[in-house]
Write an enzyme that holds these catalytic residues in place. Structure first.
Site, mmCIF file in Angstrom:
data_model
loop_
_atom_site.group_PDB
_atom_site.id
_atom_site.type_symbol
_atom_site.label_atom_id
_atom_site.label_comp_id
_atom_site.label_asym_id
_atom_site.label_seq_id
_atom_site.Cartn_x
_atom_site.Cartn_y
_atom_site.Cartn_z
ATOM 1 N N THR A 122 2.000 4.816 -0.269
ATOM 2 C CA THR A 122 1.376 3.517 -0.039
ATOM 3 C C THR A 122 2.474 2.474 0.130
ATOM 4 O O THR A 122 3.256 2.229 -0.787
ATOM 5 C CB THR A 122 0.465 3.138 -1.219
ATOM 6 N N LYS A 206 -4.901 0.775 3.983
ATOM 7 C CA LYS A 206 -4.804 1.319 2.622
ATOM 8 C C LYS A 206 -4.888 0.215 1.573
ATOM 9 O O LYS A 206 -5.676 0.287 0.617
ATOM 10 C CB LYS A 206 -3.484 2.093 2.483
ATOM 11 N N CYS A 262 -3.048 3.001 -8.603
ATOM 12 C CA CYS A 262 -3.268 2.405 -7.280
ATOM 13 C C CYS A 262 -3.722 0.952 -7.324
ATOM 14 O O CYS A 262 -3.026 0.072 -6.813
ATOM 15 C CB CYS A 262 -4.290 3.238 -6.497
#
Length: 463
Positions: A122, A206, A262
């Site tokens: 990411t 994302k 995340c």
């Protein structure tokens, strides 16, 4: 197809193993020799349901191998995935891309002609451009391609998410590489959409996805607070709005705040990217602030449930990881809750099915136990922090016989309504009026806002 995956953390190991499951020849590379030695013997560095079996099966079949030799791994690979960590830089909030750039520099001399470097880590917008420039210092443009191929894996169900995804997003700048990436996925995904776009849009997808989901969680958590005040039911509210197909029911489970590897990291990184470009993302900013406040506010809920003072009391915490079916303690709401209770004088014990080893690195002066019933023995309050199946299946009557005081604070609404009360507990839950509170008409009794504000202020600055 021959594939190299650089990084054997959560994303790299799951992705590499699943590619091998599809029949590709995969080499996973990592500089940590102990981790590689363990993987060769079937010892996994992370917990993910059924991943160990899939690793063993593909390793035995010769489709999946592990090495510290980067040169051997990438020399003949048609696609090289970068799947290294991009943690938030302490005190900065933006993503630390040093491992991504290091991987690009080190692989560049050994890439096969026409190889595709696909960034699965990411990363902020523009990272693919930077990776391309790094490699181009050594290899001529046109002899390689750089793609963005973000992952959308949820811990605990990552294998299913990879093998049967909602979509696959690929950011690519040339037609030949697009065809190779399509061939990599199309044969195994059936009707799953392949979303092709430019690299920068792929990178942003994302972050935008995770920020939206984090906002959705924070939204339902704030409505849960309102439900508690007015005497309504957040579970039924979530169902009522979630059945609207424009909204959906997923990520509408009220709780103590989001955590994990995340959402906290990616919302911060997206906010920092926007700031760098002079753009205000007010909703994302407020989501971050509200989520951090909620984690510590849950300690106030525990304190209120035991009568306003936890000094000298024993609090048993059931569940430590940020969600079930993972051993991940990163940004877990249990940590600030426990630290705040300790500052107020509570003695804390805790149980988690798989997360205690990682929890021990983060928590001090907490007794970690491997049995939930021993954890609650003689406790003055029991707090449910993670809705593991083993916790949902706990015998509440047995639990009641073991505790010193029958106070249960269920911060995940893990138990059926009324089950804990029927077992003899005074119950405090999320998004419902607690069954031990006064049930006077909320319009007739003015809430004590000053007391609540004072409590929150104390929690913010510490005892």
């Amino acid at each position: 197809m021959k594939i190299a995956v650089i990084g054997t953390g959560y994303v790299g190991l799951v992705s590499g193993t699943c590619f091998a499951e599809w029949g590709h020849e995969v080499v996973c590379v990592d500089k940590n020799s102990d981790k590689i030695a363990g993987l060769k013997k079937g010892r996994l560095p992370i917990y993910e349901p059924d991943l160990d079996k899939m690793v063993a099966r593909n390793h035995a079949a010769g489709r999946l191998s592990f090495t510290c030799d980067l040169v051997a791994a990438v020399t003949n690979a048609q696609v090289v995935f970068i799947a290294v960590g991009t943690p938030s830089r302490p005190g900065q909030g933006d993503a630390d891309l040093s491992f991504v750039y290091m991987a690009a520099r080190e692989m560049a001399p050994f890439l096969a002609e026409g190889a595709i470097v696909a960034v699965k880590s990411t990363v902020p917008v523009g990272t693919g451009d930077a990776v391309e420039k790094i490699i181009a210092h050594i290899r001529p443009y046109g002899s390689f391609s750089v793609a963005s191929n973000p992952e959308f894996l949820r811990e605990g169900v990552a294998i299913g998410d990879f093998l049967q995804p909602d979509r696959v997003v690929i950011g690519i700048e040339d037609g030949r590489a697009r065809a190779v990436m399509a061939a990599l996925y199309e044969g195994s995904l059936g009707a799953t959409p392949l979303v092709f776009t430019d690299r920068r849009t792929s990178e942003l997808i994302k972050y935008a996805s995770n920020a939206f989901l984090a906002t959705k969680i924070t939204f339902i958590n704030e409505l849960a607070d309102l439900c508690e005040k007015v005497g309504s039911n957040v579970g039924e509210l979530a169902l009522g709005i979630g059945l609207d197909r424009r909204i959906g029911t997923r990520f509408l489970n009220a709780g103590p705040g989001y955590g994990g590897s995340c959402f906290p990291k990616d919302t911060l990184a997206l906010l920092r990217t926007a700031q760098d470009y002079g753009v205000v993302l007010r909703i994302v900013e407020e989501t971050i602030v509200a989520n951090e406040a909620r984690k510590r506010k849950m300690a106030l809920k525990v304190i209120e449930a035991v009568g306003g003072d936890v000094d000298g009391l024993t609090v048993a915490v059931l569940g430590l990881t940020f969600k079930p079916d993972t051993d991940d303690m990163r940004e877990a709401p249990s940590v600030p809750l426990i630290e705040t209770l300790q500052r107020y004088g509570a003695v804390v014990r805790a149980y988690d099915p798989v997360g205690t080893e990682n929890a021990a690195r983060l928590l001090e002066e907490v007794t970690l136990l491997d049995d939930p019933y021993e954890c609650v023995r003689d406790a003055d309050a029991v707090v449910v922090m993670t809705e593991w199946d083993s916790i949902r299946r706990i015998d509440l009557s047995r639990l009641r016989r073991l505790v010193r005081a029958p106070v249960l604070i269920d911060l995940r609404n893990a138990f059926e309504p009324g089950a804990a009360s029927a077992a003899g507990f005074h119950v405090s839950v999320i998004g419902h009026r607690s069954d031990h509170s006064e049930r006077a008409d909320f319009m007739a009794e003015e809430p004590d806002f000053e007391k609540t504000r004072a409590g929150l202020s104390r929690l913010t600055r510490g005892k």
